[in-house]
Each structure stands twice: as C-alpha cells, then as structure tokens.
Design a protein around this motif. Structure first.
Motif, mmCIF file in Angstrom:
data_model
loop_
_atom_site.group_PDB
_atom_site.id
_atom_site.type_symbol
_atom_site.label_atom_id
_atom_site.label_comp_id
_atom_site.label_asym_id
_atom_site.label_seq_id
_atom_site.Cartn_x
_atom_site.Cartn_y
_atom_site.Cartn_z
ATOM 1 N N MET A 1 -7.598 -1.946 -0.969
ATOM 2 C CA MET A 1 -7.792 -3.367 -1.068
ATOM 3 C C MET A 1 -8.172 -3.872 0.322
ATOM 4 S SD MET A 1 -5.319 -6.318 -2.657
ATOM 5 C CE MET A 1 -4.154 -5.147 -3.105
ATOM 6 N N MET A 2 -9.368 -4.322 0.479
ATOM 7 C CA MET A 2 -9.912 -4.686 1.780
ATOM 8 C C MET A 2 -9.166 -5.841 2.445
ATOM 9 S SD MET A 2 -12.199 -2.505 2.307
ATOM 10 C CE MET A 2 -12.990 -3.181 3.735
ATOM 11 N N LEU A 3 -8.533 -6.708 1.678
ATOM 12 C CA LEU A 3 -7.898 -7.874 2.268
ATOM 13 C C LEU A 3 -6.524 -7.577 2.852
ATOM 14 C CD1 LEU A 3 -8.881 -10.519 -0.415
ATOM 15 C CD2 LEU A 3 -9.885 -10.182 1.830
ATOM 16 N N ASN A 4 -6.032 -6.366 2.716
ATOM 17 C CA ASN A 4 -4.691 -6.064 3.195
ATOM 18 C C ASN A 4 -4.546 -6.149 4.697
ATOM 19 O OD1 ASN A 4 -3.439 -5.837 0.795
ATOM 20 N ND2 ASN A 4 -3.240 -3.639 0.816
ATOM 21 N N CYS A 5 -5.595 -6.016 5.462
ATOM 22 C CA CYS A 5 -5.491 -6.132 6.913
ATOM 23 C C CYS A 5 -5.821 -7.530 7.393
ATOM 24 C CB CYS A 5 -6.379 -5.087 7.599
ATOM 25 S SG CYS A 5 -5.745 -3.431 7.394
ATOM 26 N N ASN A 6 -6.094 -8.413 6.468
ATOM 27 C CA ASN A 6 -6.376 -9.792 6.796
ATOM 28 C C ASN A 6 -5.058 -10.482 7.140
ATOM 29 O OD1 ASN A 6 -7.017 -12.670 6.412
ATOM 30 N ND2 ASN A 6 -8.941 -11.884 5.612
ATOM 31 N N GLU A 7 -5.074 -11.412 8.063
ATOM 32 C CA GLU A 7 -3.850 -12.129 8.409
ATOM 33 C C GLU A 7 -3.796 -13.508 7.758
ATOM 34 O OE1 GLU A 7 -3.121 -11.823 12.665
ATOM 35 O OE2 GLU A 7 -2.116 -9.922 12.290
ATOM 36 N N ASP A 8 -4.582 -13.708 6.721
ATOM 37 C CA ASP A 8 -4.535 -14.936 5.928
ATOM 38 C C ASP A 8 -3.798 -14.603 4.633
ATOM 39 O OD1 ASP A 8 -5.107 -16.951 4.020
ATOM 40 O OD2 ASP A 8 -6.984 -17.447 5.009
ATOM 41 N N ALA A 9 -2.566 -15.099 4.514
ATOM 42 C CA ALA A 9 -1.715 -14.755 3.368
ATOM 43 C C ALA A 9 -2.376 -15.094 2.038
ATOM 44 C CB ALA A 9 -0.364 -15.457 3.482
ATOM 45 N N LEU A 10 -3.088 -16.208 1.973
ATOM 46 C CA LEU A 10 -3.723 -16.596 0.713
ATOM 47 C C LEU A 10 -4.790 -15.590 0.291
ATOM 48 C CD1 LEU A 10 -3.987 -20.463 1.199
ATOM 49 C CD2 LEU A 10 -2.271 -19.161 -0.090
ATOM 50 N N LYS A 11 -5.534 -15.048 1.240
ATOM 51 C CA LYS A 11 -6.539 -14.040 0.911
ATOM 52 C C LYS A 11 -5.883 -12.742 0.454
ATOM 53 C CE LYS A 11 -10.189 -15.849 3.853
ATOM 54 N NZ LYS A 11 -11.022 -15.633 5.044
ATOM 55 N N VAL A 12 -4.786 -12.373 1.084
ATOM 56 C CA VAL A 12 -4.066 -11.164 0.681
ATOM 57 C C VAL A 12 -3.527 -11.337 -0.737
ATOM 58 C CG1 VAL A 12 -2.047 -9.714 1.160
ATOM 59 C CG2 VAL A 12 -3.495 -10.502 3.037
ATOM 60 N N GLU A 13 -2.955 -12.498 -1.017
ATOM 61 C CA GLU A 13 -2.433 -12.770 -2.357
ATOM 62 C C GLU A 13 -3.552 -12.791 -3.392
ATOM 63 O OE1 GLU A 13 -0.429 -16.366 -1.307
ATOM 64 O OE2 GLU A 13 1.489 -15.335 -0.987
ATOM 65 N N ARG A 14 -4.702 -13.329 -3.017
ATOM 66 C CA ARG A 14 -5.846 -13.340 -3.933
ATOM 67 C C ARG A 14 -6.278 -11.904 -4.256
ATOM 68 N NH1 ARG A 14 -10.343 -15.786 -1.197
ATOM 69 N NH2 ARG A 14 -8.967 -17.577 -1.078
ATOM 70 N N GLY A 15 -6.315 -11.053 -3.244
ATOM 71 C CA GLY A 15 -6.660 -9.649 -3.470
ATOM 72 C C GLY A 15 -5.686 -8.984 -4.430
ATOM 73 N N ALA A 16 -4.399 -9.278 -4.272
ATOM 74 C CA ALA A 16 -3.385 -8.711 -5.169
ATOM 75 C C ALA A 16 -3.603 -9.210 -6.591
ATOM 76 C CB ALA A 16 -1.987 -9.075 -4.684
ATOM 77 N N SER A 17 -3.963 -10.475 -6.731
ATOM 78 C CA SER A 17 -4.180 -11.016 -8.084
ATOM 79 C C SER A 17 -5.387 -10.362 -8.745
ATOM 80 C CB SER A 17 -4.333 -12.539 -8.050
ATOM 81 O OG SER A 17 -5.556 -12.922 -7.465
ATOM 82 N N GLN A 39 1.190 -0.139 -6.803
ATOM 83 C CA GLN A 39 1.575 0.058 -5.403
ATOM 84 C C GLN A 39 0.744 -0.843 -4.487
ATOM 85 O OE1 GLN A 39 1.072 4.315 -5.146
ATOM 86 N NE2 GLN A 39 3.243 4.702 -5.495
ATOM 87 N N LEU A 40 -0.541 -1.001 -4.783
ATOM 88 C CA LEU A 40 -1.386 -1.905 -3.993
ATOM 89 C C LEU A 40 -0.885 -3.341 -4.078
ATOM 90 C CD1 LEU A 40 -4.999 -0.662 -4.779
ATOM 91 C CD2 LEU A 40 -3.874 -0.652 -2.557
ATOM 92 N N VAL A 41 -0.521 -3.760 -5.279
ATOM 93 C CA VAL A 41 -0.017 -5.127 -5.475
ATOM 94 C C VAL A 41 1.302 -5.305 -4.725
ATOM 95 C CG1 VAL A 41 0.863 -6.760 -7.183
ATOM 96 C CG2 VAL A 41 -1.234 -5.484 -7.641
ATOM 97 N N ASN A 42 2.216 -4.344 -4.845
ATOM 98 C CA ASN A 42 3.500 -4.434 -4.148
ATOM 99 C C ASN A 42 3.298 -4.500 -2.638
ATOM 100 O OD1 ASN A 42 4.837 -4.348 -6.594
ATOM 101 N ND2 ASN A 42 5.343 -2.175 -6.431
ATOM 102 N N HIS A 43 2.387 -3.688 -2.153
ATOM 103 C CA HIS A 43 2.067 -3.678 -0.719
ATOM 104 C C HIS A 43 1.552 -5.052 -0.287
ATOM 105 C CE1 HIS A 43 0.105 -2.367 3.049
ATOM 106 N NE2 HIS A 43 -0.887 -3.123 2.632
ATOM 107 N N ALA A 44 0.625 -5.598 -1.034
ATOM 108 C CA ALA A 44 0.040 -6.894 -0.683
ATOM 109 C C ALA A 44 1.089 -7.995 -0.721
ATOM 110 C CB ALA A 44 -1.116 -7.221 -1.629
ATOM 111 N N GLU A 45 1.972 -7.959 -1.709
ATOM 112 C CA GLU A 45 3.014 -8.978 -1.804
ATOM 113 C C GLU A 45 3.972 -8.895 -0.619
ATOM 114 O OE1 GLU A 45 4.537 -8.156 -5.704
ATOM 115 O OE2 GLU A 45 3.022 -9.419 -6.679
#
Length: 94
Positions: A1-17, A39-45
C-alpha cells in the motif's frame, strides 16, 4: 500500500479503506490473499493512530534528520511497532 509511508493520516486511512473495499468486492479471493489484505489494513490503522497522536511518524525522525519531541522519545522507548524496521531501514535515501 503506497500510502503507508505518507505522514498524512487521512491518506493512510483512505488507503486502508481501499483495501477493505477490495476485500468485499472480490469474490473468491484466496484466503492467503485476504489474510495479507487484512494485515495491510491493520498496519495502516496502527500507523494512522500514531500520525493522529503526533502529527508525524516518530519512527522516521532519525532517518529524516528530525529531532524527536520528549513525548515521541517516550513513545519510541515503550511502544515499538512491527513496521518500525521498515520505516527506518527502507526509507528512501535523503
């Protein structure tokens, strides 16, 4: 998931969704794939929780040349995350 290294929580949550939606849409997805997606979703959360708390990822401070705040230092000493290794050791060269 490319957004996992982003420091914008909303973008990380969007990636998980997006991953969660794919899990619902794809009938017949192999169990191993669903496990990896979960596991990707849990990681992102988990990562998003840290971003909401600190506004950035304290695990990346050293790699990015940032000083840790006192609360970040306390957090880092007490709550290692399974993704810490990847953020520190696989960060792009600065």
């Amino acid at each position: 998931m490319m957004l996992n290294c982003n420091e914008d929580a909303l973008k990380v949550e969007r990636g998980a969704s997006y991953v969660e939606e794919a899990m619902v849409w794809e009938e017949g997805v192999p169990a191993a794939s669903l496990k990896s997606m979960r596991q990707l979703v849990n990681h992102a959360e988990s990562y998003a929780t840290v971003l909401h708390e600190f506004g950035r990822c304290p695990h990346r401070n050293a790699v990015l040349g940032r000083d840790s705040t006192q609360s970040e230092s306390v957090y880092l000493s007490k709550k290692p995350q399974p993704w810490h290794y990847f953020l520190v050791h696989l960060a792009p060269p600065g």
